[in-house]
Design a protein around this motif. Structure first.
Motif, PDB file in Angstrom:
ATOM      1  N   LYS A 249      36.133  10.296  19.881  1.00 10.94           N
ATOM      2  CA  LYS A 249      36.117   9.094  19.027  1.00 10.94           C
ATOM      3  C   LYS A 249      34.771   8.959  18.316  1.00 10.94           C
ATOM      4  CE  LYS A 249      36.861   4.081  19.044  1.00 10.94           C
ATOM      5  NZ  LYS A 249      35.662   3.833  18.221  1.00 10.94           N
ATOM      6  N   LEU A 250      33.697   9.230  19.049  1.00 14.29           N
ATOM      7  CA  LEU A 250      32.363   9.162  18.464  1.00 14.29           C
ATOM      8  C   LEU A 250      32.237  10.160  17.321  1.00 14.29           C
ATOM      9  CD1 LEU A 250      29.731   7.577  19.094  1.00 14.29           C
ATOM     10  CD2 LEU A 250      28.962   9.572  20.369  1.00 14.29           C
ATOM     11  N   HIS A 251      32.766  11.339  17.543  1.00 12.54           N
ATOM     12  CA  HIS A 251      32.738  12.383  16.520  1.00 12.54           C
ATOM     13  C   HIS A 251      33.549  11.971  15.296  1.00 12.54           C
ATOM     14  CE1 HIS A 251      33.061  16.207  14.549  1.00 12.54           C
ATOM     15  NE2 HIS A 251      34.358  16.288  14.779  1.00 12.54           N
ATOM     16  N   ALA A 252      34.757  11.447  15.511  1.00 16.37           N
ATOM     17  CA  ALA A 252      35.628  11.044  14.396  1.00 16.37           C
ATOM     18  C   ALA A 252      35.003   9.905  13.603  1.00 16.37           C
ATOM     19  CB  ALA A 252      36.996  10.626  14.936  1.00 16.37           C
ATOM     20  N   ASP A 253      34.424   8.928  14.311  1.00 15.91           N
ATOM     21  CA  ASP A 253      33.776   7.800  13.632  1.00 15.91           C
ATOM     22  C   ASP A 253      32.603   8.274  12.787  1.00 15.91           C
ATOM     23  OD1 ASP A 253      35.582   6.126  14.815  1.00 15.91           O
ATOM     24  OD2 ASP A 253      34.214   5.376  16.359  1.00 15.91           O
ATOM     25  N   ARG A 254      31.843   9.230  13.339  1.00 22.36           N
ATOM     26  CA  ARG A 254      30.674   9.724  12.607  1.00 22.36           C
ATOM     27  C   ARG A 254      31.096  10.495  11.356  1.00 22.36           C
ATOM     28  NH1 ARG A 254      26.319   8.200  10.723  1.00 22.36           N
ATOM     29  NH2 ARG A 254      24.775   9.836  10.358  1.00 22.36           N
ATOM     30  N   ILE A 255      32.143  11.297  11.478  1.00 22.54           N
ATOM     31  CA  ILE A 255      32.637  12.045  10.321  1.00 22.54           C
ATOM     32  C   ILE A 255      33.104  11.088   9.229  1.00 22.54           C
ATOM     33  CG2 ILE A 255      34.485  13.560   9.511  1.00 22.54           C
ATOM     34  CD1 ILE A 255      32.246  14.996  10.947  1.00 22.54           C
ATOM     35  N   ALA A 256      33.812  10.027   9.623  1.00 19.74           N
ATOM     36  CA  ALA A 256      34.290   9.038   8.650  1.00 19.74           C
ATOM     37  C   ALA A 256      33.122   8.347   7.963  1.00 19.74           C
ATOM     38  CB  ALA A 256      35.180   8.014   9.347  1.00 19.74           C
ATOM     39  N   ALA A 257      32.089   8.007   8.745  1.00 17.80           N
ATOM     40  CA  ALA A 257      30.914   7.341   8.179  1.00 17.80           C
ATOM     41  C   ALA A 257      30.180   8.277   7.213  1.00 17.80           C
ATOM     42  CB  ALA A 257      29.983   6.894   9.301  1.00 17.80           C
ATOM     43  N   LEU A 258      30.063   9.548   7.583  1.00 21.15           N
ATOM     44  CA  LEU A 258      29.407  10.518   6.708  1.00 21.15           C
ATOM     45  C   LEU A 258      30.177  10.692   5.397  1.00 21.15           C
ATOM     46  CD1 LEU A 258      28.384  13.261   9.296  1.00 21.15           C
ATOM     47  CD2 LEU A 258      26.847  11.767   8.008  1.00 21.15           C
ATOM     48  N   LYS A 259      31.503  10.681   5.488  1.00 18.17           N
ATOM     49  CA  LYS A 259      32.319  10.823   4.287  1.00 18.17           C
ATOM     50  C   LYS A 259      32.113   9.634   3.351  1.00 18.17           C
ATOM     51  CE  LYS A 259      37.094  11.494   2.735  1.00 18.17           C
ATOM     52  NZ  LYS A 259      38.508  11.622   3.141  1.00 18.17           N
ATOM     53  N   ARG A 260      32.093   8.428   3.921  1.00 18.40           N
ATOM     54  CA  ARG A 260      31.849   7.232   3.095  1.00 18.40           C
ATOM     55  C   ARG A 260      30.472   7.288   2.447  1.00 18.40           C
ATOM     56  NH1 ARG A 260      34.383   4.739   7.559  1.00 18.40           N
ATOM     57  NH2 ARG A 260      32.339   4.114   8.391  1.00 18.40           N
ATOM     58  N   GLU A 261      29.493   7.753   3.214  1.00 15.61           N
ATOM     59  CA  GLU A 261      28.131   7.829   2.697  1.00 15.61           C
ATOM     60  C   GLU A 261      28.034   8.832   1.553  1.00 15.61           C
ATOM     61  OE1 GLU A 261      24.119   7.020   2.238  1.00 15.61           O
ATOM     62  OE2 GLU A 261      25.682   5.941   3.343  1.00 15.61           O
ATOM     63  N   VAL A 262      28.704   9.964   1.679  1.00 16.02           N
ATOM     64  CA  VAL A 262      28.692  10.971   0.619  1.00 16.02           C
ATOM     65  C   VAL A 262      29.326  10.412  -0.652  1.00 16.02           C
ATOM     66  CG1 VAL A 262      29.692  13.171  -0.117  1.00 16.02           C
ATOM     67  CG2 VAL A 262      28.645  12.974   2.140  1.00 16.02           C
ATOM     68  N   GLU A 263      30.451   9.716  -0.508  1.00 12.14           N
ATOM     69  CA  GLU A 263      31.124   9.131  -1.671  1.00 12.14           C
ATOM     70  C   GLU A 263      30.237   8.100  -2.357  1.00 12.14           C
ATOM     71  OE1 GLU A 263      34.679   7.642   0.070  1.00 12.14           O
ATOM     72  OE2 GLU A 263      35.722   9.578   0.039  1.00 12.14           O
ATOM     73  N   LYS A 264      29.549   7.299  -1.552  1.00 10.63           N
ATOM     74  CA  LYS A 264      28.666   6.277  -2.123  1.00 10.63           C
ATOM     75  C   LYS A 264      27.488   6.917  -2.851  1.00 10.63           C
ATOM     76  CE  LYS A 264      25.626   4.048   0.309  1.00 10.63           C
ATOM     77  NZ  LYS A 264      24.939   3.157   1.271  1.00 10.63           N
ATOM     78  N   ARG A 265      26.908   7.950  -2.232  1.00  7.22           N
ATOM     79  CA  ARG A 265      25.778   8.623  -2.851  1.00  7.22           C
ATOM     80  C   ARG A 265      26.180   9.267  -4.180  1.00  7.22           C
ATOM     81  NH1 ARG A 265      21.270   9.679   0.408  1.00  7.22           N
ATOM     82  NH2 ARG A 265      20.764  11.489  -0.887  1.00  7.22           N
ATOM     83  N   GLU A 266      27.376   9.837  -4.238  1.00  8.79           N
ATOM     84  CA  GLU A 266      27.838  10.460  -5.476  1.00  8.79           C
ATOM     85  C   GLU A 266      27.993   9.415  -6.583  1.00  8.79           C
ATOM     86  OE1 GLU A 266      28.165  13.667  -6.269  1.00  8.79           O
ATOM     87  OE2 GLU A 266      27.243  14.017  -4.311  1.00  8.79           O
ATOM     88  N   LYS A 267      28.494   8.262  -6.211  1.00 11.45           N
ATOM     89  CA  LYS A 267      28.647   7.183  -7.189  1.00 11.45           C
ATOM     90  C   LYS A 267      27.282   6.754  -7.736  1.00 11.45           C
ATOM     91  CE  LYS A 267      30.147   2.368  -7.643  1.00 11.45           C
ATOM     92  NZ  LYS A 267      30.723   1.198  -6.937  1.00 11.45           N
ATOM     93  N   PHE A 268      26.316   6.579  -6.834  1.00 11.54           N
ATOM     94  CA  PHE A 268      24.982   6.171  -7.260  1.00 11.54           C
ATOM     95  C   PHE A 268      24.311   7.250  -8.117  1.00 11.54           C
ATOM     96  CE2 PHE A 268      24.734   3.060  -3.554  1.00 11.54           C
ATOM     97  CZ  PHE A 268      24.783   1.946  -4.378  1.00 11.54           C
ATOM     98  N   LYS A 269      24.519   8.516  -7.759  1.00 10.34           N
ATOM     99  CA  LYS A 269      23.907   9.591  -8.527  1.00 10.34           C
ATOM    100  C   LYS A 269      24.420   9.614  -9.959  1.00 10.34           C
ATOM    101  CE  LYS A 269      22.672  12.827  -4.845  1.00 10.34           C
ATOM    102  NZ  LYS A 269      22.914  14.167  -4.256  1.00 10.34           N
ATOM    103  N   ARG A 270      25.698   9.263 -10.126  1.00  9.43           N
ATOM    104  CA  ARG A 270      26.248   9.208 -11.489  1.00  9.43           C
ATOM    105  C   ARG A 270      25.590   8.101 -12.305  1.00  9.43           C
ATOM    106  NH1 ARG A 270      31.121  10.327  -8.606  1.00  9.43           N
ATOM    107  NH2 ARG A 270      31.669   8.106  -8.574  1.00  9.43           N
ATOM    108  N   GLN A 271      25.011   7.118 -11.614  1.00 14.17           N
ATOM    109  CA  GLN A 271      24.314   6.025 -12.288  1.00 14.17           C
ATOM    110  C   GLN A 271      22.815   6.302 -12.433  1.00 14.17           C
ATOM    111  OE1 GLN A 271      25.242   2.658  -9.803  1.00 14.17           O
ATOM    112  NE2 GLN A 271      27.286   2.401 -10.651  1.00 14.17           N
ATOM    113  N   GLY A 272      22.382   7.499 -12.031  1.00 15.45           N
ATOM    114  CA  GLY A 272      20.974   7.857 -12.176  1.00 15.45           C
ATOM    115  C   GLY A 272      20.122   7.543 -10.966  1.00 15.45           C
ATOM    116  N   HIS A 273      20.756   7.258  -9.833  1.00 16.51           N
ATOM    117  CA  HIS A 273      19.999   6.978  -8.615  1.00 16.51           C
ATOM    118  C   HIS A 273      19.637   8.279  -7.903  1.00 16.51           C
ATOM    119  CE1 HIS A 273      21.276   2.533  -8.079  1.00 16.51           C
ATOM    120  NE2 HIS A 273      21.660   2.927  -9.289  1.00 16.51           N
TER     121      HIS A 273
END
Length: 230
Positions: A59-83
């Motif tokens: 469960k810890l592993h699955a939760d961490r993978i899900a959190a990492l996926k959300r973080e990657v998606e958020k970072r990609e969105k910000f990078k498109r805005q010049g962050h």
């Protein structure tokens, strides 16, 4: 159990996508050791299987993978805005840059000023750490309209924008101890207090530590069982 083998296995386990591969590699290593040392207990493989089947660890592993996926998606969105990077912008692009992002830190600088170069160094370090905030800079000599509009009198001047509105500023090094040798952490703390940077980065570091500690405990537990068997 060989401490180096445990350390190697632990390092691999810390990466979500290679957890299963790390387990297989570790398993192969255990089997190889068993062949080399016939006195090793036969239940060593079973103990490690028990570790991998631990529902809490899964469960810890699955939760961490899900959190990492959300973080990657958020970072990609910000990078498109010049962050995620510290960029130079022109006067013509300035309004678009500060209005398209919720939080923007803009350094008005002069290329010949030593203190502006110091500020540049620290902001360049912070930009990739805090992707939810945009970091930009503008040559004050080439931006007379906004220098006048924002009443900039002293350089370096770091203007802090929230939703397109200039909410606060750092003038010179007044908020940084009035010394040239302030640390990046000092600047980071000031910007956190002013609401321009989030403490989430630190919280994520703590989560990573707890995640890795849970794996360490599991591996140590497995090692203790093996030791008892010996």
């Amino acid at each position: 159990m060989d401490p180096d083998a445990v350390k190697s296995t632990l390092s691999n386990l810390a990466f979500g996508n290679v957890l299963a591969a790390a387990a297989r590699d570790y398993k192969k290593e255990v089997l190889a050791n068993e062949k080399a040392q016939s006195s090793r207990p036969a239940n060593e493989e079973v103990d490690f299987d028990d570790l991998m089947d631990d529902p809490e660890l899964e469960k810890l592993h699955a939760d961490r993978i899900a959190a990492l996926k959300r973080e990657v998606e958020k970072r990609e969105k910000f990078k498109r805005q010049g962050h995620g990077e510290y960029r130079e912008v022109s006067e013509g692009d300035f309004l678009g840059e500060v209005t398209r992002s919720e939080k923007v830190i803009c350094h008005f600088y002069h290329k010949e000023f030593y203190r502006c170069k110091i500020m540049d160094k620290h902001l360049k370090t912070l930009a990739p750490r805090h992707v939810d905030t945009k970091f930009i800079k503008m040559d004050a000599e080439n931006a007379p309209f906004f220098v006048t509009k924002l009443a900039i009198k002293t350089l370096p001047c770091v203007i802090l924008f929230s939703k397109g509105i200039a909410m606060d500023r750092l003038v010179g090094f007044q908020d940084l101890g009035a010394k040239d040798d302030f640390s990046t952490t000092k600047l980071e703390n000031v910007l956190v207090k002013k609401g321009m940077l989030s403490e989430k980065k630190r919280e994520e570091d703590e989560e990573d530590y707890e995640y890795q500690e849970s794996i360490r405990r599991s591996v140590r537990s497995s090692a203790n069982v093996d030791s008892d068997s010996d």
